[in-house]
Design a protein around this motif. Structure first.
Motif, PDB file in Angstrom:
ATOM      1  N   GLN A  56      56.185 -20.622  45.191  1.00  0.00           N
ATOM      2  CA  GLN A  56      55.410 -19.390  45.021  1.00  0.00           C
ATOM      3  C   GLN A  56      56.237 -18.327  44.303  1.00  0.00           C
ATOM      4  O   GLN A  56      55.732 -17.608  43.437  1.00  0.00           O
ATOM      5  CB  GLN A  56      54.942 -18.856  46.380  1.00  0.00           C
ATOM      6  CG  GLN A  56      53.843 -19.658  47.007  1.00  0.00           C
ATOM      7  CD  GLN A  56      53.492 -19.158  48.400  1.00  0.00           C
ATOM      8  OE1 GLN A  56      54.291 -18.466  49.042  1.00  0.00           O
ATOM      9  NE2 GLN A  56      52.302 -19.529  48.868  1.00  0.00           N
ATOM     10  N   HIS A  57      57.502 -18.225  44.664  1.00  0.00           N
ATOM     11  CA  HIS A  57      58.399 -17.256  44.037  1.00  0.00           C
ATOM     12  C   HIS A  57      58.560 -17.552  42.538  1.00  0.00           C
ATOM     13  O   HIS A  57      58.466 -16.647  41.700  1.00  0.00           O
ATOM     14  CB  HIS A  57      59.756 -17.285  44.751  1.00  0.00           C
ATOM     15  CG  HIS A  57      60.727 -16.258  44.268  1.00  0.00           C
ATOM     16  ND1 HIS A  57      60.583 -14.919  44.551  1.00  0.00           N
ATOM     17  CD2 HIS A  57      61.847 -16.368  43.517  1.00  0.00           C
ATOM     18  CE1 HIS A  57      61.578 -14.255  43.991  1.00  0.00           C
ATOM     19  NE2 HIS A  57      62.365 -15.112  43.357  1.00  0.00           N
TER      20      HIS A  57
ATOM     21  N   ARG B 212      58.107 -25.543  54.192  1.00  0.00           N
ATOM     22  CA  ARG B 212      57.814 -24.111  54.044  1.00  0.00           C
ATOM     23  C   ARG B 212      58.758 -23.449  53.050  1.00  0.00           C
ATOM     24  O   ARG B 212      58.350 -22.632  52.253  1.00  0.00           O
ATOM     25  CB  ARG B 212      57.910 -23.409  55.394  1.00  0.00           C
ATOM     26  CG  ARG B 212      56.568 -23.322  56.064  1.00  0.00           C
ATOM     27  CD  ARG B 212      56.608 -22.377  57.208  1.00  0.00           C
ATOM     28  NE  ARG B 212      56.469 -23.209  58.398  1.00  0.00           N
ATOM     29  CZ  ARG B 212      56.732 -22.841  59.612  1.00  0.00           C
ATOM     30  NH1 ARG B 212      57.190 -21.639  59.845  1.00  0.00           N
ATOM     31  NH2 ARG B 212      56.567 -23.649  60.624  1.00  0.00           N
TER      32      ARG B 212
ATOM     33  N   ARG C  33      57.623 -21.691  49.588  1.00  0.00           N
ATOM     34  CA  ARG C  33      57.983 -20.296  49.275  1.00  0.00           C
ATOM     35  C   ARG C  33      58.702 -20.206  47.932  1.00  0.00           C
ATOM     36  O   ARG C  33      58.459 -19.310  47.145  1.00  0.00           O
ATOM     37  CB  ARG C  33      58.861 -19.711  50.375  1.00  0.00           C
ATOM     38  CG  ARG C  33      58.089 -19.324  51.587  1.00  0.00           C
ATOM     39  CD  ARG C  33      58.973 -18.588  52.556  1.00  0.00           C
ATOM     40  NE  ARG C  33      58.305 -18.506  53.843  1.00  0.00           N
ATOM     41  CZ  ARG C  33      58.914 -18.448  54.996  1.00  0.00           C
ATOM     42  NH1 ARG C  33      60.233 -18.460  55.040  1.00  0.00           N
ATOM     43  NH2 ARG C  33      58.243 -18.376  56.117  1.00  0.00           N
TER      44      ARG C  33
END
Length: 164
Positions: A11-12, A4, A8
């Motif tokens: 995605q950032h 996860r 993240r």
């Protein structure tokens, strides 16, 4: 949990790459608009005044009018060379015929080639029989239409100035 956090982070990073890409495109777009808005010099020759795009760097001179499909009636490209020479012109990447006019350091017409057609490799090379400092490329037929003749003198100036 590790997966996860990695997702993240990815995605950032992707989000910031998209933002950076959009900002870069906006900056390039504004630069292109500002460049197009800058007034182009004017050149009086024959029976008209041409708005000229200057080709002053080796890169701009190599590209010339390559890739363009048309020039407006009173538009031209003026190649400005650092010294007098028998500067050669070729039609690499050209998509339209042009008239080519060589000018000496005093901007006097020393040679004219009319209705030069785009060609394929090996490219034909055009050059004046005497040294020149400038080369003017304009739409084919301009030499005849505007009565451009050998030994005429062109006047180059910026919009709003008196011709010189």
């Amino acid at each position: 949990m590790d997966v996860r956090i990695t997702a993240r982070r990815a995605q950032h990073v992707i989000r910031w790459m998209i933002i950076a890409g959009v900002v870069t495109l906006l900056v390039l777009g504004v630069k292109a608009i500002v460049t197009d808005m800058q007034p182009k010099p004017l050149l009086d020759l024959g029976k008209t005044t041409f708005r000229v795009e200057l080709a002053e760097t080796p890169a701009a001179q190599e590209k010339g009018l390559a890739g363009r499909t048309k020039l407006a009636e009173r538009e031209a490209m003026l190649f400005v060379f650092p010294e007098d020479d028998t500067w050669k012109i070729w039609m690499k990447g050209m998509k339209m015929p042009i008239d080519i006019v060589w000018l000496d350091r005093d901007k006097k017409v020393v040679h004219i080639e009319e209705n030069v057609q785009p060609d394929a490799e090996p490219y034909e090379v055009y050059q004046p029989p005497v040294p020149a400092r400038y080369v003017l490329e304009m739409a084919a037929g301009s030499v005849q239409k505007f009565a451009v003749k050998k030994d005429m003198t062109a006047k180059l100036y910026n919009d709003g100035e008196t011709s010189r």
